[in-house]
Write a protein that holds these residues in place. Structure first.
Motif, PDB file in Angstrom:
ATOM      1  N   THR A  75       0.815  -1.218   0.000  1.00  0.00           N
ATOM      2  CA  THR A  75       0.000   0.000   0.000  1.00  0.00           C
ATOM      3  C   THR A  75       0.845   1.264   0.000  1.00  0.00           C
ATOM      4  O   THR A  75       0.389   2.304  -0.462  1.00  0.00           O
ATOM      5  N   THR A  78       1.198   1.772  -3.738  1.00  0.00           N
ATOM      6  CA  THR A  78      -0.056   2.116  -4.433  1.00  0.00           C
ATOM      7  C   THR A  78      -0.654   3.418  -3.926  1.00  0.00           C
ATOM      8  O   THR A  78      -1.275   4.148  -4.702  1.00  0.00           O
ATOM      9  N   GLY A  82      -0.510   4.801  -7.220  1.00  0.00           N
ATOM     10  CA  GLY A  82      -1.715   4.202  -7.780  1.00  0.00           C
ATOM     11  C   GLY A  82      -1.486   2.818  -8.366  1.00  0.00           C
ATOM     12  O   GLY A  82      -0.536   2.112  -8.017  1.00  0.00           O
ATOM     13  N   TYR A  83      -2.377   2.444  -9.274  1.00  0.00           N
ATOM     14  CA  TYR A  83      -2.394   1.110  -9.876  1.00  0.00           C
ATOM     15  C   TYR A  83      -1.062   0.728 -10.521  1.00  0.00           C
ATOM     16  O   TYR A  83      -0.677  -0.430 -10.514  1.00  0.00           O
ATOM     17  N   LYS A  86       1.205  -1.448  -8.374  1.00  0.00           N
ATOM     18  CA  LYS A  86       0.602  -2.615  -7.701  1.00  0.00           C
ATOM     19  C   LYS A  86       1.630  -3.708  -7.418  1.00  0.00           C
ATOM     20  O   LYS A  86       1.481  -4.478  -6.479  1.00  0.00           O
TER      21      LYS A  86
END
Length: 199
Positions: A75, A78, A82-83, A86
């Motif tokens: 986290t 991300t 962001g994505y 991942k």
């Protein structure tokens, strides 16, 4: 005995090598850097100097080109990127990028330093943090101090004081970097804290 510079160079070279192996052949060893890298997914985000790049671009850099690197996982990655992150993120700053960051910050907080930079090349500057003269591989550390707003102010001293106080012969100007006191970071300057207790 290994110097700090040699140790940092080895760590940087190891990072580049292991990342290249990870993405090319999925082969990893067992030390702590490699264990951290194992947690990266198959396609982590790689950012050099604020730009997204491929592992092939990263592999072109020599250890001495790199000022700092960070590996973000889960986290933490991300939430920041962001994505695209991942599978984690590898964030690298090169020496010129880090130097530009701290020089820009110093100019912003010190009109005297900005004026000095317009009149003299920075090759004449000797940077001093606390009581320590910074000789090699300091760009990343100064960049991180500025990024985290830890530098309170800087002082500029002439060559004669640089020589007498720090025994440094090869520089015309000493750039003395003062770091914020932890109490200042909380927004309370020690004198204000004493006044608050009296009130």
């Amino acid at each position: 005995m290994i110097t700090d510079y040699e140790l940092k160079s080895l760590m940087k070279r190891q990072l580049i090598t292991v990342l290249f192996l990870l993405f090319s052949f999925s082969v990893l060893g067992q030390d702590s850097t490699e264990n951290t890298l194992k947690k990266l997914g198959k396609n982590p985000l790689i950012i050099i100097d604020g730009n997204r790049v491929t592992v092939k671009v990263l592999a072109q850099y020599e250890p001495e080109d790199i000022a700092t690197f960070a590996i973000l996982l889960d986290t933490t990655a991300t939430n920041k990127y962001g994505y695209f992150a991942k599978d984690g993120a590898v964030i690298v700053e090169t020496v010129p990028f880090s130097k530009n960051k701290f020089m820009t910050h110093f100019k912003r907080i010190s009109p005297e330093f900005e004026n000095l930079c317009t009149q003299h090349p920075d090759s004449l500057f000797v940077f001093v943090l606390g009581d320590s003269v910074l000789n090699d591989n300091y760009e990343g550390n100064l960049s991180m101090l500025c990024e985290n707003d830890k530098v309170s102010h800087i002082d500029i001293i002439p060559k004669n004081l640089l020589e007498s106080k720090f025994n440094k012969q090869n520089g015309d100007f000493g750039i003395i970097i003062h770091v914020r006191d932890p109490d200042e970071e909380d927004g309370i300057i020690p004198e204000q804290e004493d006044k608050q207790k009296l009130d």
